[in-house]
Scaffold this motif. Structure first.
Motif, PDB file in Angstrom:
ATOM      1  N   MET A   1      77.578  28.401  99.319  1.00 35.13           N
ATOM      2  CA  MET A   1      77.425  29.520  98.401  1.00 35.13           C
ATOM      3  C   MET A   1      77.970  29.116  97.035  1.00 35.13           C
ATOM      4  O   MET A   1      79.015  28.491  96.940  1.00 35.13           O
ATOM      5  CB  MET A   1      78.188  30.725  98.959  1.00 35.13           C
ATOM      6  CG  MET A   1      78.242  31.902  98.019  1.00 35.13           C
ATOM      7  SD  MET A   1      79.299  33.220  98.634  1.00 35.13           S
ATOM      8  CE  MET A   1      78.083  34.452  98.963  1.00 35.13           C
ATOM      9  N   ALA A   2      77.281  29.450  95.995  1.00 32.47           N
ATOM     10  CA  ALA A   2      77.723  29.138  94.644  1.00 32.47           C
ATOM     11  C   ALA A   2      78.873  30.051  94.241  1.00 32.47           C
ATOM     12  O   ALA A   2      79.132  31.070  94.890  1.00 32.47           O
ATOM     13  CB  ALA A   2      76.556  29.306  93.671  1.00 32.47           C
ATOM     14  N   THR A   3      79.546  29.681  93.170  1.00 36.74           N
ATOM     15  CA  THR A   3      80.621  30.534  92.674  1.00 36.74           C
ATOM     16  C   THR A   3      80.014  31.774  92.013  1.00 36.74           C
ATOM     17  O   THR A   3      78.867  31.768  91.572  1.00 36.74           O
ATOM     18  CB  THR A   3      81.506  29.782  91.669  1.00 36.74           C
ATOM     19  OG1 THR A   3      80.711  29.354  90.576  1.00 36.74           O
ATOM     20  CG2 THR A   3      82.199  28.601  92.323  1.00 36.74           C
ATOM     21  N   THR A   4      80.815  32.835  91.961  1.00 35.47           N
ATOM     22  CA  THR A   4      80.386  34.114  91.415  1.00 35.47           C
ATOM     23  C   THR A   4      81.288  34.486  90.258  1.00 35.47           C
ATOM     24  O   THR A   4      82.519  34.466  90.402  1.00 35.47           O
ATOM     25  CB  THR A   4      80.506  35.210  92.505  1.00 35.47           C
ATOM     26  OG1 THR A   4      79.724  34.828  93.631  1.00 35.47           O
ATOM     27  CG2 THR A   4      80.052  36.550  91.990  1.00 35.47           C
ATOM     28  N   ASP A   5      80.712  34.819  89.105  1.00 36.86           N
ATOM     29  CA  ASP A   5      81.514  35.292  87.981  1.00 36.86           C
ATOM     30  C   ASP A   5      81.947  36.720  88.264  1.00 36.86           C
ATOM     31  O   ASP A   5      81.122  37.577  88.610  1.00 36.86           O
ATOM     32  CB  ASP A   5      80.702  35.234  86.681  1.00 36.86           C
ATOM     33  CG  ASP A   5      80.437  33.807  86.239  1.00 36.86           C
ATOM     34  OD1 ASP A   5      81.285  32.933  86.496  1.00 36.86           O
ATOM     35  OD2 ASP A   5      79.380  33.560  85.637  1.00 36.86           O
ATOM     36  N   LEU A   6      83.254  36.960  88.132  1.00 39.12           N
ATOM     37  CA  LEU A   6      83.799  38.298  88.368  1.00 39.12           C
ATOM     38  C   LEU A   6      84.242  38.904  87.047  1.00 39.12           C
ATOM     39  O   LEU A   6      84.718  38.206  86.152  1.00 39.12           O
ATOM     40  CB  LEU A   6      84.992  38.228  89.324  1.00 39.12           C
ATOM     41  CG  LEU A   6      84.702  37.688  90.721  1.00 39.12           C
ATOM     42  CD1 LEU A   6      85.987  37.610  91.540  1.00 39.12           C
ATOM     43  CD2 LEU A   6      83.680  38.552  91.434  1.00 39.12           C
ATOM     44  N   SER A   7      84.101  40.215  86.960  1.00 34.92           N
ATOM     45  CA  SER A   7      84.510  40.963  85.773  1.00 34.92           C
ATOM     46  C   SER A   7      85.422  42.105  86.210  1.00 34.92           C
ATOM     47  O   SER A   7      85.617  42.335  87.402  1.00 34.92           O
ATOM     48  CB  SER A   7      83.275  41.534  85.070  1.00 34.92           C
ATOM     49  OG  SER A   7      82.668  42.517  85.898  1.00 34.92           O
ATOM     50  N   ALA A   8      85.944  42.818  85.239  1.00 37.28           N
ATOM     51  CA  ALA A   8      86.781  43.981  85.555  1.00 37.28           C
ATOM     52  C   ALA A   8      85.994  44.989  86.393  1.00 37.28           C
ATOM     53  O   ALA A   8      86.567  45.669  87.249  1.00 37.28           O
ATOM     54  CB  ALA A   8      87.281  44.628  84.265  1.00 37.28           C
ATOM     55  N   GLN A   9      84.670  45.044  86.176  1.00 37.55           N
ATOM     56  CA  GLN A   9      83.840  46.006  86.908  1.00 37.55           C
ATOM     57  C   GLN A   9      83.570  45.561  88.349  1.00 37.55           C
ATOM     58  O   GLN A   9      83.347  46.404  89.220  1.00 37.55           O
ATOM     59  CB  GLN A   9      82.505  46.216  86.188  1.00 37.55           C
ATOM     60  CG  GLN A   9      82.609  46.919  84.858  1.00 37.55           C
ATOM     61  CD  GLN A   9      83.150  46.036  83.737  1.00 37.55           C
ATOM     62  OE1 GLN A   9      82.964  44.820  83.729  1.00 37.55           O
ATOM     63  NE2 GLN A   9      83.858  46.650  82.800  1.00 37.55           N
ATOM     64  N   THR A  10      83.569  44.258  88.624  1.00 39.36           N
ATOM     65  CA  THR A  10      83.182  43.770  89.945  1.00 39.36           C
ATOM     66  C   THR A  10      84.348  43.234  90.777  1.00 39.36           C
ATOM     67  O   THR A  10      84.196  43.021  91.979  1.00 39.36           O
ATOM     68  CB  THR A  10      82.133  42.654  89.822  1.00 39.36           C
ATOM     69  OG1 THR A  10      82.689  41.556  89.077  1.00 39.36           O
ATOM     70  CG2 THR A  10      80.866  43.155  89.145  1.00 39.36           C
ATOM     71  N   PHE A  11      85.494  43.004  90.158  1.00 42.81           N
ATOM     72  CA  PHE A  11      86.603  42.334  90.832  1.00 42.81           C
ATOM     73  C   PHE A  11      87.084  43.083  92.084  1.00 42.81           C
ATOM     74  O   PHE A  11      87.084  42.545  93.182  1.00 42.81           O
ATOM     75  CB  PHE A  11      87.775  42.138  89.853  1.00 42.81           C
ATOM     76  CG  PHE A  11      88.907  41.339  90.425  1.00 42.81           C
ATOM     77  CD1 PHE A  11      88.904  39.960  90.345  1.00 42.81           C
ATOM     78  CD2 PHE A  11      89.986  41.965  91.033  1.00 42.81           C
ATOM     79  CE1 PHE A  11      89.942  39.211  90.867  1.00 42.81           C
ATOM     80  CE2 PHE A  11      91.027  41.230  91.557  1.00 42.81           C
ATOM     81  CZ  PHE A  11      91.008  39.852  91.475  1.00 42.81           C
TER      82      PHE A  11
END
Length: 129
Positions: free
Chosen positions: A1-11
């Motif tokens: 699985m590739a890495t996933t960018d996380l944000s304040a909305q998704t963390f």
């Protein structure tokens, strides 16, 4: 699985909705972060690591999230299991050390940890009465 960018909305949702989540806090200008990135990306592709979410937080793009996570040095690697922070360490890890952390998180028995959290929450609740 590739890495996933996380944000304040998704963390938070990502941490709570997945059994194991690793998070790399990084910045583009950070030399050790650039050194750690290919090691982290390679671990996300390892056959034995399927089902683990490998998240990345760009501390420049998400300063509030980095602040909320008390990030004072980058790169910082955090590991969550069943929604609980079980590991946090600044510094770039070599591949073998990263894989060791992953194996330890996988093997971690969460029952005693969750029991301790519940006990502390109950004690905190009764001290506020």
């Amino acid at each position: 699985m590739a890495t996933t960018d996380l944000s304040a909305q998704t963390f938070e949702r990502t941490v709570l909705d997945n059994d194991i989540v690793l998070v790399d806090f990084w910045a583009a200008w950070c030399g050790p972060c650039r050194q750690f990135a290919p090691v982290y990306d390679a671990a996300s592709q390892e056959a034995g690591n399927e089902g683990i979410v490998f998240g990345k937080v760009d501390t420049e793009a998400e300063p509030a999230l980095a602040g909320a996570a008390n990030i004072t040095s980058i790169p910082t690697l955090m590991a969550f299991k069943e929604g609980v922070l079980v590991f946090s360490q600044p510094g770039a890890l070599p591949q073998s050390a990263l894989q060791s952390v992953i194996e330890q998180v996988k093997a971690l028995d969460m029952e005693p940890i969750k029991a301790e959290i519940a006990k502390e929450a109950a004690a905190e609740g009764s001290s506020q009465d």
